[in-house]
Structure formats: C-alpha cells, structure tokens
Design an enzyme around this catalytic site. Structure first.
Site, PDB file in Angstrom:
ATOM      1  N   TRP A 261       0.811  -1.219   0.000  1.00 23.55           N
ATOM      2  CA  TRP A 261       0.000   0.000   0.000  1.00 23.55           C
ATOM      3  C   TRP A 261       0.843   1.267   0.000  1.00 23.55           C
ATOM      4  O   TRP A 261       0.317   2.360  -0.206  1.00 23.55           O
ATOM      5  CB  TRP A 261      -0.934   0.004   1.217  1.00 23.55           C
ATOM      6  CG  TRP A 261      -2.150  -0.851   1.039  1.00 23.55           C
ATOM      7  CD1 TRP A 261      -2.340  -1.831   0.101  1.00 23.55           C
ATOM      8  CD2 TRP A 261      -3.358  -0.800   1.808  1.00 23.55           C
ATOM      9  NE1 TRP A 261      -3.580  -2.395   0.242  1.00 23.55           N
ATOM     10  CE2 TRP A 261      -4.231  -1.778   1.284  1.00 23.55           C
ATOM     11  CE3 TRP A 261      -3.775  -0.043   2.887  1.00 23.55           C
ATOM     12  CZ2 TRP A 261      -5.508  -2.000   1.807  1.00 23.55           C
ATOM     13  CZ3 TRP A 261      -5.045  -0.263   3.421  1.00 23.55           C
ATOM     14  CH2 TRP A 261      -5.902  -1.230   2.879  1.00 23.55           C
ATOM     15  N   LYS A 262       2.126   1.144   0.256  1.00 28.28           N
ATOM     16  CA  LYS A 262       3.016   2.300   0.297  1.00 28.28           C
ATOM     17  C   LYS A 262       2.454   3.358   1.270  1.00 28.28           C
ATOM     18  O   LYS A 262       1.875   3.005   2.296  1.00 28.28           O
ATOM     19  CB  LYS A 262       3.255   2.837  -1.119  1.00 28.28           C
ATOM     20  CG  LYS A 262       3.774   1.750  -2.064  1.00 28.28           C
ATOM     21  CD  LYS A 262       4.198   2.277  -3.406  1.00 28.28           C
ATOM     22  CE  LYS A 262       4.681   1.128  -4.272  1.00 28.28           C
ATOM     23  NZ  LYS A 262       5.196   1.591  -5.598  1.00 28.28           N
TER      24      LYS A 262
ATOM     25  N   GLY B  23       4.713   1.752 -11.360  1.00 31.00           N
ATOM     26  CA  GLY B  23       3.812   2.892 -11.419  1.00 31.00           C
ATOM     27  C   GLY B  23       3.784   3.622 -12.741  1.00 31.00           C
ATOM     28  O   GLY B  23       3.187   4.695 -12.845  1.00 31.00           O
TER      29      GLY B  23
ATOM     30  N   SER C 132       3.615  -2.450 -12.296  1.00 33.79           N
ATOM     31  CA  SER C 132       2.430  -2.218 -13.141  1.00 33.79           C
ATOM     32  C   SER C 132       1.644  -3.491 -13.407  1.00 33.79           C
ATOM     33  O   SER C 132       1.134  -3.701 -14.509  1.00 33.79           O
ATOM     34  CB  SER C 132       2.843  -1.545 -14.467  1.00 33.79           C
ATOM     35  OG  SER C 132       3.356  -0.247 -14.238  1.00 33.79           O
TER      36      SER C 132
ATOM     37  N   GLY D 110       1.421  -2.829  -6.304  1.00 35.30           N
ATOM     38  CA  GLY D 110       1.334  -1.538  -5.648  1.00 35.30           C
ATOM     39  C   GLY D 110      -0.060  -0.968  -5.703  1.00 35.30           C
ATOM     40  O   GLY D 110      -0.960  -1.398  -4.979  1.00 35.30           O
ATOM     41  N   GLY D 111      -0.287  -0.011  -6.587  1.00 32.39           N
ATOM     42  CA  GLY D 111      -1.556   0.719  -6.633  1.00 32.39           C
ATOM     43  C   GLY D 111      -2.786  -0.149  -6.772  1.00 32.39           C
ATOM     44  O   GLY D 111      -3.832   0.148  -6.181  1.00 32.39           O
TER      45      GLY D 111
END
Length: 246
Positions: free
Chosen positions: A10-11, A166, A206, A227-228
C-alpha cells in the site's frame, strides 16, 4: 510445490477508512489456494491484522532490534503488531533513502531473526536495461541483499524493474522469464536445489487485472508484488483470481 503469493504494497496510502477493503478481500478469498499478504502503512498494521485469513506485513524495518532510531520500526515491533512479513530493499527505499544492498541484507536478516518472512526487492533502471546490464544488476543485488540463512519459509525474492513501477510499462513475458529463470538458477547455485527451488519469486511493476493472467503463465513467476492495484478489493481481487487459476 511452491505456494503462490499475492502481495499488496500500500506504500504511503490508506487510513482507517480503507480497512473496509480488507474485509471485502477476506470475504472473497477466505478459502483461497494462494497466500494473500497486505503490507499497509505501519499505522494500520495492528488493526489490519484482525482480517484473517489474510496475512499482513510491513513495508520496511530497521536492522537493529531497538534503540535510539527516531521514526524507525523494528522487526520485533512488526511481529508484535501482528505482522508476519516485511518488504526490504524496495527501489523507492534504495533510491530515496540510499539503501544499498548491505543495508538491505542487514534488514532482511533482522526480519528473519524475529521469524518474519523477508521480501527482498531488486530491479534495474531504464538506463541499465537499455545498456543490457539487467542480469549483472540483478545478480549483484541478489548476492548482496539476501542473507546466507535463506529458506523457502523466511525469504521471498521480488523482481521489480524500476522503470515499470507505477508507469504502466511492463517487460515482455520473455524479459520477465529471463530474469526469473536467472534468479532461480542463482538461488539454486548458492543454497542448493532444495532451498533454491523452494523460494518464491514474485514479479512486480504495473501488475493490473488485465495483464496479471499472462504474467502468471511465465515459469518461475510465483505471484506478484502489487502496488496501486492492491489498494482496493475491486482491483486486487481479479489479480488474486488470476493467480488462483494458475
């Protein structure tokens, strides 16, 4: 046989309100055949750990067990908060915090000493890829960042090309396969076939619902570090489902 792993980083995102996404994931994948690990901000780790059967970890740890290190978090504190894993050596830490492989190795060793699984990240820059230095970079990071006591239980290796994180850019399947095969061969050479074949190797950079399935067809890709797309159940669940289908 290596158990697949879908890990979400989640950073620096998320507050208490975002924990509802964990409830959705737990409900949708309670009987999953793969491991699901979420690494939220440290502020959410304790609260998140109640969302079993999901597993939880941290995004970094200090190399020492305690001391005068303002703002840092130790592996023991991560374990105490309900974590079972910790990401170390992410390119964002290597670059923004100038963490070289010796520091990453020390952090991984500290995590393993507390019984945590260390997810050791490595990857090349766009310039290094263009110069055809990818395998040299990965080989150096692998040798320098992974502790000598690695096992399939206390180590996961995550290959994340920096230029893909990202950006929406993704290596070709052949490029992913080349690096993952290289990592596997190096692990087997260093630790022996038993340990070398038991360590899971994740791809990150990604990873999205629309490309996950084909990435997971690549040999020696044992899951993903996302990630995102891991921030919401709607985006992360299709990736988990693609991994479950492998």
């Amino acid at each position: 046989m290596r158990r697949k792993l879908a890990a979400g980083n989640w950073k620096m995102n998320g507050t208490q309100a975002n924990l509802v996404e964990l409830g959705k994931l737990a409900a949708a994948h309670g009987e999953s055949a793969v491991d699901i690990l979420i690494c939220p901000p440290a502020t959410l780790l304790h609260a998140a750990s109640s969302y079993a059967p999901l597993k939880f970890g941290a995004q970094d740890c200090h190399m020492l067990p305690s001391g005068a290190h303002t703002g840092d978090i130790s592996a023991a504190q991560i374990k105490d908060a309900g974590g079972s894993a910790v990401i170390v050596g992410h390119s964002e830490r290597r670059e923004a915090h100038e963490e070289h492989s010796e520091i990453v190795r020390a952090k991984a060793r500290a995590a393993q000493a507390e019984g945590l699984m260390a997810i050791v990240c490595m990857g090349e820059s766009a310039a290094q890829r263009e110069a055809q230095n990818t395998l040299d970079i990965i080989g150096g990071q692998l040798a320098g960042s992974v502790p000598d006591n690695a096992t399939g239980e206390n180590l996961v290796v995550a290959y994340e090309p920096i230029w893909a994180i990202g950006t929406g850019l993704v290596p070709t399947l052949a490029q992913i396969g080349e690096v993952h095969d290289f990592i596997r061969a190096r692990l087997e050479r260093r630790f022996g076939a038993g340990v070398g074949r038991s360590v899971r190797i994740l791809y990150g950079g990604s990873v999205k619902p629309d490309n996950a399935a084909e990435i997971f067809t690549v040999p020696n890709v044992d899951g993903a570090l996302v990630g995102g797309a891991s921030l919401t159940a709607d985006a992360f669940s299709p990736i988990i489902k693609a991994l479950e289908a492998v």
